[in-house]
Write a protein that holds these residues in place. Structure first.
Motif, PDB file in Angstrom:
ATOM      1  N   TRP A 147      -4.464 -37.355  61.280  1.00  0.00           N
ATOM      2  CA  TRP A 147      -5.665 -38.013  61.782  1.00  0.00           C
ATOM      3  C   TRP A 147      -6.779 -37.883  60.745  1.00  0.00           C
ATOM      4  CZ3 TRP A 147      -4.062 -33.448  64.435  1.00  0.00           C
ATOM      5  CH2 TRP A 147      -4.849 -32.311  64.188  1.00  0.00           C
ATOM      6  N   GLU A 148      -7.830 -38.653  60.958  1.00  0.00           N
ATOM      7  CA  GLU A 148      -8.990 -38.617  60.077  1.00  0.00           C
ATOM      8  C   GLU A 148     -10.198 -38.203  60.891  1.00  0.00           C
ATOM      9  OE1 GLU A 148     -10.893 -42.150  57.888  1.00  0.00           O
ATOM     10  OE2 GLU A 148      -9.441 -41.317  56.455  1.00  0.00           O
ATOM     11  N   ASP A 149     -10.973 -37.264  60.353  1.00  0.00           N
ATOM     12  CA  ASP A 149     -12.140 -36.734  61.051  1.00  0.00           C
ATOM     13  C   ASP A 149     -13.430 -37.220  60.405  1.00  0.00           C
ATOM     14  OD1 ASP A 149     -10.917 -35.079  62.990  1.00  0.00           O
ATOM     15  OD2 ASP A 149     -10.570 -33.511  61.503  1.00  0.00           O
ATOM     16  N   SER A 150     -14.416 -37.513  61.227  1.00  0.00           N
ATOM     17  CA  SER A 150     -15.789 -37.627  60.752  1.00  0.00           C
ATOM     18  C   SER A 150     -16.556 -36.438  61.334  1.00  0.00           C
ATOM     19  CB  SER A 150     -16.413 -38.951  61.178  1.00  0.00           C
ATOM     20  OG  SER A 150     -16.345 -39.107  62.582  1.00  0.00           O
ATOM     21  N   ALA A 170      -6.398 -29.503  56.007  1.00  0.00           N
ATOM     22  CA  ALA A 170      -6.976 -30.762  55.541  1.00  0.00           C
ATOM     23  C   ALA A 170      -6.396 -31.069  54.165  1.00  0.00           C
ATOM     24  CB  ALA A 170      -8.494 -30.664  55.481  1.00  0.00           C
ATOM     25  N   GLU A 171      -6.291 -32.337  53.867  1.00  0.00           N
ATOM     26  CA  GLU A 171      -5.570 -32.753  52.655  1.00  0.00           C
ATOM     27  C   GLU A 171      -6.063 -32.086  51.371  1.00  0.00           C
ATOM     28  OE1 GLU A 171      -3.767 -36.874  50.774  1.00  0.00           O
ATOM     29  OE2 GLU A 171      -5.596 -36.960  51.979  1.00  0.00           O
ATOM     30  N   PRO A 187      -0.293 -36.645  56.666  1.00  0.00           N
ATOM     31  CA  PRO A 187      -1.556 -36.937  57.366  1.00  0.00           C
ATOM     32  C   PRO A 187      -1.309 -37.273  58.823  1.00  0.00           C
ATOM     33  CG  PRO A 187      -0.890 -38.786  55.994  1.00  0.00           C
ATOM     34  CD  PRO A 187       0.076 -37.676  55.696  1.00  0.00           C
ATOM     35  N   ARG A 219     -15.684 -37.758  55.496  1.00  0.00           N
ATOM     36  CA  ARG A 219     -14.514 -37.808  56.367  1.00  0.00           C
ATOM     37  C   ARG A 219     -13.439 -36.954  55.728  1.00  0.00           C
ATOM     38  NH1 ARG A 219     -14.886 -41.733  60.202  1.00  0.00           N
ATOM     39  NH2 ARG A 219     -12.660 -41.751  60.593  1.00  0.00           N
ATOM     40  N   ARG A 220     -12.547 -36.464  56.549  1.00  0.00           N
ATOM     41  CA  ARG A 220     -11.428 -35.708  55.996  1.00  0.00           C
ATOM     42  C   ARG A 220     -10.148 -36.124  56.694  1.00  0.00           C
ATOM     43  NH1 ARG A 220     -11.214 -29.539  58.485  1.00  0.00           N
ATOM     44  NH2 ARG A 220     -10.830 -30.152  60.644  1.00  0.00           N
ATOM     45  N   ARG A 221      -9.046 -36.064  55.959  1.00  0.00           N
ATOM     46  CA  ARG A 221      -7.735 -36.307  56.534  1.00  0.00           C
ATOM     47  C   ARG A 221      -7.109 -34.953  56.836  1.00  0.00           C
ATOM     48  NH1 ARG A 221      -3.711 -40.642  54.300  1.00  0.00           N
ATOM     49  NH2 ARG A 221      -3.656 -39.329  52.440  1.00  0.00           N
TER      50      ARG A 221
END
Length: 277
Positions: free
Chosen positions: A149-152, A135-136, A147, A250-252
Motif C-alpha cells: 500500500w501507499e501512505d500519505s 517501507a520501501e 509493495p 508518500r511512502r510505499r
C-alpha cells in the motif's frame, strides 16, 4: 475390503485416461496397474473401463467408483504426512520502528493456522530476518521488496485534542505544539514543514523508540507527531488528521524478504490477503 493401492491406480487411470500414464504417475510398471484394475473388476463384478484404440472409456460402474472413492483415497494417501511430526520452521520477522504490526497480524495468524510448523520469531536486526514489515526506502540490501500500500501523512492527535474535531488541520495550528521525538526515524518527523512556513514547534513532549510507542505517547497527551494516515486506525486513543498545506510526502509500505524460495513463498502468503483489501 478394498486396498488403497489398487484404488489409487484406478483413480490415476480414470484421471489420465491411460493405463501407461497411470503407471508413470505412480512410478510403477504398466502390468501392475492393469493387474490392480482387473482385481477391482473381479471384486465389483463388472468392468471399470472399456479398452479401445482411442484409449480407456469409463463405464457407469467406473464412474460410480470414482465418485465414491476419490475423496477417501486422497484423504488416506495424505494421512502419513498429516500424522508425521512436523519439524518446527523458525521464521525471523523484523518490523521497522516506523511501521505498525497490526495490519499484518491477521495474515500471520492465518499462515500459522495453515502451516502449524511455522514459528514466527521477531528480531531487531533487519539483516538477519527472513521477512521484514517495512517501507520501501528502508529495505535491507539484497532483499526483495513487495509493495502492499501507499501512505500519505497527517498529524496524530489525542482523540480529546481541540484540533481532533476538525477534518483537516492547518500547519499554523501546530505552531508551538509539543512534538514527540522519533530518533529512530529522524527524516520522518517532518518538522521542516513548520520551518518552511516560518513556524516553530513547542518543546519536545517525549521521545519514542517505535511508532506503536509513539501512538501511546500521543494518546497520553504528551505531544503530537506526523505519521501515516493509516496509523489512525491502529490506536483507539489517537486520531490522524490531514494537514493543510499538507506534507507532500508518500511512502510505499509492504514486505521485504530474503532471496530464498522459502522466504519468498511465506512473504507471498502473508501479502496475498493484504493485496485484496
Amino acid at each position: 475390503m478394498f486396498e488403497i493401492t489398487p484404488l489409487r491406480y484406478f483413480l490415476s487411470a480414470y484421471e489420465t485416461g491411460s493405463i501407461s500414464r497411470a503407471a508413470q504417475v505412480n512410478n510403477v510398471s504398466q502390468p501392475s496397474v492393469s493387474a490392480a484394475i482387473q482385481r477391482l473388476e473381479r471384486d465389483l463384478g463388472g468392468a471399470l473401463f472399456l479398452r479401445s484404440r482411442q484409449g480407456l472409456q469409463v463405464t457407469a460402474l467406473g464412474t460410480q467408483l470414482y465418485r465414491e472413492a476419490a475423496a477417501s483415497v486422497s484423504h488416506l494417501a495424505d494421512l502419513p504426512a498429516r500424522l508425521r511430526p512436523r519439524v518446527p520452521q523458525a521464521v525471523r520477522i523484523y518490523c521497522h520502528p516506523d511501521m505498525v504490526l497490526a495490519p499484518f497480524a491477521a495474515p500471520l495468524q492465518a499462515l500459522t493456522r495453515r502451516r502449524p510448523e511455522v514459528m514466527p520469531e521477531f528480531t531487531d536486526d533487519p539483516g538477519s530476518c527472513d521477512i521484514a514489515c517495512i517501507a520501501e526506502p528502508c529495505t535491507p540490501a539484497g532483499y526483495v521488496f513487495l509493495p502492499l500500500w501507499e501512505d500519505s501523512y497527517g498529524v496524530a492527535l489525542p482523540v480529546g485534542h481541540r484540533l481532533a474535531q476538525r477534518e483537516t488541520v492547518a500547519l499554523a495550528d501546530l505552531a508551538g505544539a509539543p512534538f514527540i521525538q522519533r530518533p529512530y526515524c529522524p527524516q520522518a518527523d517532518m518538522l521542516h514543514l513548520l520551518a518552511e512556513e516560518g513556524l516553530a514547534p513547542g518543546r519536545a513532549g517525549a521521545a519514542a523508540t517505535n511508532d506503536p510507542q509513539l501512538l501511546d505517547l500521543v494518546a497520553a497527551g504528551l505531544g503530537v507527531a506526523f505519521v501515516p494516515l493509516r496509523h489512525g486506525a491502529q490506536h483507539a486513543g489517537v486520531c490522524v488528521r490531514p494537514v493543510q498545506p499538507g506534507p507532500q510526502v508518500r511512502r510505499r509500505a509492504g514486505l521485504a524478504h530474503r532471496r530464498t524460495v522459502a522466504a519468498r513463498e511465506l512473504a507471498e502468503e502473508i501479502a496475498a490477503p493484504l493485496r485484496e483489501m
